[in-house]
Design a protein around this motif. Sequence first.
Motif, PDB file in Angstrom:
ATOM      1  N   ASN A  18       0.798  -1.228   0.000  1.00  0.00           N
ATOM      2  CA  ASN A  18       0.000   0.000   0.000  1.00  0.00           C
ATOM      3  C   ASN A  18       0.825   1.269   0.000  1.00  0.00           C
ATOM      4  O   ASN A  18       0.273   2.363   0.088  1.00  0.00           O
ATOM      5  CB  ASN A  18      -0.918   0.009   1.226  1.00  0.00           C
ATOM      6  CG  ASN A  18      -1.821  -1.208   1.273  1.00  0.00           C
ATOM      7  OD1 ASN A  18      -2.323  -1.655   0.245  1.00  0.00           O
ATOM      8  ND2 ASN A  18      -2.023  -1.750   2.462  1.00  0.00           N
ATOM      9  N   GLU A  19       2.161   1.143  -0.102  1.00  0.00           N
ATOM     10  CA  GLU A  19       2.979   2.344   0.008  1.00  0.00           C
ATOM     11  C   GLU A  19       4.139   2.331  -0.975  1.00  0.00           C
ATOM     12  O   GLU A  19       4.597   1.292  -1.414  1.00  0.00           O
ATOM     13  CB  GLU A  19       3.551   2.462   1.427  1.00  0.00           C
ATOM     14  CG  GLU A  19       4.462   1.297   1.816  1.00  0.00           C
ATOM     15  CD  GLU A  19       4.969   1.392   3.242  1.00  0.00           C
ATOM     16  OE1 GLU A  19       4.278   1.989   4.083  1.00  0.00           O
ATOM     17  OE2 GLU A  19       6.065   0.866   3.505  1.00  0.00           O
TER      18      GLU A  19
ATOM     19  N   GLN B   8       4.704  -2.316  -7.062  1.00  0.00           N
ATOM     20  CA  GLN B   8       3.982  -3.432  -6.450  1.00  0.00           C
ATOM     21  C   GLN B   8       4.388  -4.762  -7.071  1.00  0.00           C
ATOM     22  O   GLN B   8       4.537  -5.769  -6.378  1.00  0.00           O
ATOM     23  CB  GLN B   8       2.468  -3.231  -6.588  1.00  0.00           C
ATOM     24  CG  GLN B   8       1.909  -2.145  -5.675  1.00  0.00           C
ATOM     25  CD  GLN B   8       0.425  -1.932  -5.891  1.00  0.00           C
ATOM     26  OE1 GLN B   8      -0.101  -2.184  -6.979  1.00  0.00           O
ATOM     27  NE2 GLN B   8      -0.265  -1.462  -4.866  1.00  0.00           N
TER      28      GLN B   8
END
Length: 231
Positions: free
Chosen positions: A52-53, A92
């Motif tokens: 998520n980061e 990702q």
Amino acid sequence: MKLQAYDEIVNKVTKSVMRKSFYHFTRVRNLPSIANVDALYSSIEADPALANESRSSRKEIQLHGKTFVANAHLRIVDQVMDANTTQRQFQQHLDQHVFFWPTRRSCLKMLEMYSKREPHEGFAVFQLDAQSLLRDCFEQVKLSKYDSGSSPRYPARVSYKKSLQMFLPLMRFESVQESYLPSKPSEILEVLVEGKVTNLSRYLEAIYCKHDEDIPEIWRHYARSLQQFID
């Protein structure tokens, strides 16, 4: 695909005497956590929240009670990104894989780069049997012709764009002909394994580290001097 076909591909990739081993570069601080699980985890496998980061700096987390340090994402200039792939999507995808270098020379370049960038950090290199690792992880393996996670020094001269299509599944090696994909073993710069590599001890040949005592005792008989790897 039959096992015989698997073996044919694995044998092609590892035919050269220079490609009998794979190398994995990591921080000395990660060695206890790696030994504890006897595995190499991708960042997202270690902590799904990391998906998520975007990390501008390295991040320390806990993996089964041991320290695990996820590397920062290197900034890639937009000029070399494919129009249909965002920086975040690419990050990702990288974070879902464990990275190996199929030659000592390629891994050494990574070691030199990080040693200059983080002079106070300790690093180690795993040397692993390439054939058995590829056979056991065959369907998880992808190949890259380029250093996927870094930004080219001269982006205007780059002949490819960074996208998720630049990663070739091992089972399709030599069956897909694109300029941005490796078509022969000498063109493979990176080997990626999705998720994690378990039973790591099965593949271990050596661990190069500056201080033997930094290597968990269970693996200390694999200890080699980091200077030996550099020389």
